[in-house]
Design a protein around this motif. Structure first.
Motif, PDB file in Angstrom:
ATOM      1  N   LYS A   1       0.830  -1.207   0.000  1.00 40.91           N
ATOM      2  CA  LYS A   1       0.000   0.000   0.000  1.00 40.91           C
ATOM      3  C   LYS A   1       0.865   1.258   0.000  1.00 40.91           C
ATOM      4  CE  LYS A   1      -3.934  -2.219   2.238  1.00 40.91           C
ATOM      5  NZ  LYS A   1      -4.824  -2.263   3.430  1.00 40.91           N
ATOM      6  N   GLU A   2       1.673   1.412   1.005  1.00 44.51           N
ATOM      7  CA  GLU A   2       2.592   2.551   1.034  1.00 44.51           C
ATOM      8  C   GLU A   2       3.673   2.302   2.069  1.00 44.51           C
ATOM      9  OE1 GLU A   2       0.672   5.639   4.266  1.00 44.51           O
ATOM     10  OE2 GLU A   2       0.378   6.046   2.159  1.00 44.51           O
ATOM     11  N   GLN A   3       4.718   3.094   2.006  1.00 43.14           N
ATOM     12  CA  GLN A   3       5.852   2.937   2.909  1.00 43.14           C
ATOM     13  C   GLN A   3       5.433   3.177   4.352  1.00 43.14           C
ATOM     14  OE1 GLN A   3       9.207   5.300   1.753  1.00 43.14           O
ATOM     15  NE2 GLN A   3      10.226   5.175   3.715  1.00 43.14           N
ATOM     16  N   GLU A   4       5.859   2.291   5.214  1.00 41.30           N
ATOM     17  CA  GLU A   4       5.569   2.457   6.638  1.00 41.30           C
ATOM     18  C   GLU A   4       6.473   3.530   7.223  1.00 41.30           C
ATOM     19  OE1 GLU A   4       5.789  -0.243  10.724  1.00 41.30           O
ATOM     20  OE2 GLU A   4       5.465  -1.204   8.784  1.00 41.30           O
ATOM     21  N   THR A   5       5.921   4.363   8.085  1.00 39.64           N
ATOM     22  CA  THR A   5       6.717   5.389   8.748  1.00 39.64           C
ATOM     23  C   THR A   5       7.612   4.722   9.778  1.00 39.64           C
ATOM     24  OG1 THR A   5       4.978   7.046   8.438  1.00 39.64           O
ATOM     25  CG2 THR A   5       6.669   7.526  10.082  1.00 39.64           C
TER      26      THR A   5
ATOM     27  N   TYR B   1      10.990  11.694   4.967  1.00 38.06           N
ATOM     28  CA  TYR B   1      10.720  11.594   6.392  1.00 38.06           C
ATOM     29  C   TYR B   1      11.877  12.231   7.154  1.00 38.06           C
ATOM     30  CZ  TYR B   1       7.370   7.971   4.958  1.00 38.06           C
ATOM     31  OH  TYR B   1       6.337   7.286   4.364  1.00 38.06           O
TER      32      TYR B   1
ATOM     33  N   MET C   1      11.853  -4.896  11.114  1.00 36.98           N
ATOM     34  CA  MET C   1      10.832  -5.039  10.077  1.00 36.98           C
ATOM     35  C   MET C   1      10.739  -6.483   9.592  1.00 36.98           C
ATOM     36  SD  MET C   1       9.656  -2.031   9.971  1.00 36.98           S
ATOM     37  CE  MET C   1       8.530  -2.220   8.592  1.00 36.98           C
TER      38      MET C   1
ATOM     39  N   LYS D   1       8.924  -8.477  12.215  1.00 33.28           N
ATOM     40  CA  LYS D   1       7.485  -8.210  12.211  1.00 33.28           C
ATOM     41  C   LYS D   1       6.775  -8.945  11.077  1.00 33.28           C
ATOM     42  CE  LYS D   1       6.109  -3.980  12.649  1.00 33.28           C
ATOM     43  NZ  LYS D   1       6.053  -2.492  12.476  1.00 33.28           N
ATOM     44  N   GLU D   2       7.458  -9.093   9.948  1.00 33.68           N
ATOM     45  CA  GLU D   2       6.852  -9.752   8.795  1.00 33.68           C
ATOM     46  C   GLU D   2       7.103 -11.257   8.774  1.00 33.68           C
ATOM     47  OE1 GLU D   2       4.824  -8.418   6.627  1.00 33.68           O
ATOM     48  OE2 GLU D   2       4.940  -6.483   7.656  1.00 33.68           O
TER      49      GLU D   2
ATOM     50  N   LEU E   1      13.134  -1.117   4.443  1.00 35.60           N
ATOM     51  CA  LEU E   1      13.002   0.341   4.393  1.00 35.60           C
ATOM     52  C   LEU E   1      14.248   0.975   3.792  1.00 35.60           C
ATOM     53  CD1 LEU E   1      11.460   1.021   7.915  1.00 35.60           C
ATOM     54  CD2 LEU E   1      10.309   1.280   5.711  1.00 35.60           C
TER      55      LEU E   1
ATOM     56  N   ARG F   1      11.299   8.982   0.798  1.00 36.58           N
ATOM     57  CA  ARG F   1       9.975   8.393   0.590  1.00 36.58           C
ATOM     58  C   ARG F   1       9.972   7.675  -0.747  1.00 36.58           C
ATOM     59  NH1 ARG F   1       4.623   7.188   2.458  1.00 36.58           N
ATOM     60  NH2 ARG F   1       3.134   7.603   0.791  1.00 36.58           N
TER      61      ARG F   1
ATOM     62  N   LYS G   1       0.480  10.786   1.562  1.00 36.73           N
ATOM     63  CA  LYS G   1      -0.026   9.661   2.329  1.00 36.73           C
ATOM     64  C   LYS G   1      -1.395   9.256   1.796  1.00 36.73           C
ATOM     65  CE  LYS G   1       2.703   8.819   6.009  1.00 36.73           C
ATOM     66  NZ  LYS G   1       3.084   7.497   6.494  1.00 36.73           N
TER      67      LYS G   1
END
Length: 582
Positions: free
Chosen positions: A53-57, A95, A186, A189-190, A279, A564, A570
């Motif tokens: 969907k989009e890059q995680e902050t 960011y 990361m 988490k995945e 990331l 980004r 966003k």
């Protein structure tokens, strides 16, 4: 009749639209529009994260939506140096750290290095030592500051204060370390790494550690080759048949081929760039990014132009709070006058005499704290007096050195498995350039530059770095018998040398030449923003100063940034082209 005809036409249009929409929807996100093949098929073929969907902050960061702004000094230049004349620039979304890097954050870096690369081991001693901040920056010949010298970095009373005494090189190394630690998290988490994987190197259970670039290029080399034992069972090829990757291996003989047939090996499934999990790297922000974020001009538009020019990261022309509540409170930590570092105690005070804890003052309109005052901050750029917007007005940055991965004799990416590469800075400080387990990088060559128009060399720090007025006759000041690298150099700065003799003793050779014309060279870096030592003049985001990248002070710290990838905005802000607001 006419009305009936119109109804028929509209009906046909609706039917045609339905057919068209049906045709468009026949290709789902799991079917290739290029080939019609199924994406992510169990049988193999093209594997791609079609659910991204989009890059995680990432931890500690704030999203900064890019845009156009006026970079440079828009107020009176009382110093008359005009080293940042106004230009219109565009910045991509990125960011940035919400606060400056604190002592507590930097101590985590030091503790990790101390645990993984014990300084008592002679081959690792300079890794930890080279990362230590210079606490002696607090000393003053005519000032009593030993309390800060001994306590500022490690005492819990200063834990949330910005780290100082860190040079530019150390700041970039902290960012590299932070990248690897966050990407470990990361992957955990995945489900690509087990929960305890990131602690095994820290606790000495394995000799190796995790490097993001090594994982992407040579995943089997990570954790000193023990990556398989660090992976979660569900992600191993041997345990999950649906996620197996099969590759053909060469057959040693005809007899083997007859008896065993075409051999297949199973390999663990690793995350890749195409997985959308890894990331981008933490790094120092460019000067343009930093200035854009400090100005915080978001929403300050009238038609297609900015309204006015902001003098500070906050609105208004004054450094005090103009609201009825707390009227008179200073909006930043800075030097208010000669001998006045905080104001009169109990009244009109900015709450600090040296640095202050982060988040002690209100953030700017982008949610960033201390973009003026507290400490000045290192940015990525090499300093030059001019900004060449004729060459670039998009993501402007001076400091590009293009590198590529080193390839070994075996045709594979070269991983520095056991070795450490050190560099001796001009002040004699030894820092680690490459740690064990990291990818070896080398300068690009003719293979990458041949017949290109956008770049022609690896090192671009000095590209178009002077105008005719500043270059005229500049070479006449050079010594006739000077070394070749300093002849015809526009920025003819001192060249100090540090060497080590056969006994390991450091020999420092100071440049005593009388023919030097500048302090500027390719190793001076820009720092931005006023500090607790500076007057209000330096709080203007456009102000810029420079210091050699190997030096540190008690009023310069840093914060990290991250690029980004993907969309500019966003998801929750998207409203264009009929997309529903989330």
């Amino acid at each position: 009749m006419k009305k009936q005809f119109i109804k028929v036409v509209l009906s046909c249009a609706v039917v045609a639209g339905s057919i068209t929409s049906c045709k468009k929807s026949s290709y789902s996100k799991d079917v290739s529009r290029a080939t019609g093949w199924k994406i992510n098929a169990k049988e193999g073929g093209f594997q791609h994260n079609s659910n991204f969907k989009e890059q995680e902050t990432a931890p500690g960061l704030v999203f900064i939506e890019g845009g156009t702004f006026t970079k440079g000094k828009v107020q009176d230049d009382v110093m008359h140096d005009w080293n940042n004349t106004p230009t219109q620039q565009h910045v991509q979304s990125f960011y940035m750290d919400e606060t400056e890097v604190t002592n507590k954050m930097y101590l985590q870096f030091l503790d990790y290095l101390k645990a993984v690369y014990p300084p008592e081991d002679p081959k690792y001693t300079n890794i930890y030592k080279g990362a230590l901040p210079d606490t002696l920056v607090w000393r003053n010949r005519l000032g009593f500051n030993e309390t800060m010298t001994n306590n500022y970095l490690r005492h819990p009373g200063y834990a949330e204060y910005p780290v100082v005494g860190v040079n530019w090189v150390q700041a970039t190394q902290f960012a590299e370390w932070r990248t690897d630690r966050v990407n470990e998290l990361m992957l955990e988490k995945e489900g690509y790494l087990s929960k305890d994987a990131k602690y095994k190197a820290l606790n000495g259970e394995i000799d190796g550690t995790f490097s993001t670039e090594a994982y992407l290029n040579r995943p089997e080399s990570v954790y000193d080759g023990e990556i398989d034992s660090m992976m979660k069972e569900s992600k191993r090829g041997k345990k999950n048949k649906d996620e197996e990757e099969t590759v053909d291996t060469p057959v040693e003989s005809d007899e083997e081929q007859t008896n065993k047939g075409k051999r297949k090996n199973t390999h663990p499934k690793y995350a890749k760039r195409s997985s959308g999990i890894i990331l981008p790297e933490y790094r120092l922000p460019t000067e343009t990014e930093w200035e854009y974020a400090a100005q915080a001009n978001a929403g300050s538009r009238e038609y297609n132009n900015y309204r006015g020019r902001k003098k500070y990261p906050w609105d208004g022309d004054y450094t005090r709070n103009g609201k009825r509540v707390g009227r008179g409170d200073q909006l930043a930590n800075f030097k208010q006058g000669k001998g006045d570092y905080g104001g009169i105690a109990g009244w009109s005070d900015d709450g600090a005499d040296i640095t202050n804890a982060v988040m002690s003052y209100k953030p700017n309109d982008l949610g960033l704290y201390d973009m003026a005052g507290n400490v000045s901050e290192w940015v990525a750029d090499v300093y030059r007096p001019i900004v060449d917007d004729e060459i670039s007005d998009f993501n402007y940055y001076r400091g590009n050195i293009y590198m590529k991965t080193a390839i070994g004799e075996d045709g594979k990416v070269n991983v520095l498995r056991d070795s450490v590469v050190y560099d001796t800075l001009p002040n004699g400080k030894i820092v680690a350039v490459n740690l064990p387990g990291e990818i070896k990088m080398v300068a690009i060559d003719d293979d990458e530059t041949y017949l290109r128009t956008n770049f022609s060399s690896s090192d671009n720090r000095g590209y178009r770095d002077g105008e005719p007025g500043s270059t005229r006759f500049y070479d006449k000041f050079n010594e006739a018998d000077g070394d070749e690298e300093n002849k015809r150099s526009m920025y003819n700065s001192p060249s100090h040398k540090v060497q080590t003799d056969s006994l390991g003793k450091t020999i420092r050779q100071y440049d005593k030449s009388n023919y030097r014309t500048s302090l500027i060279n390719d190793e001076v870096r820009v720092y931005k923003g006023g500090s607790w030592r500076d007057r209000a003049y330096w709080l203007d985001p456009a102000q810029r100063r420079y210091l050699p990248q190997y030096m540190a002070t008690d009023d310069i710290g840093f914060r990290c940034a991250m690029s980004r990838v993907g969309s500019k905005s966003k998801s929750k802000n998207k409203t264009a082209r009929g997309k529903k607001v989330k």
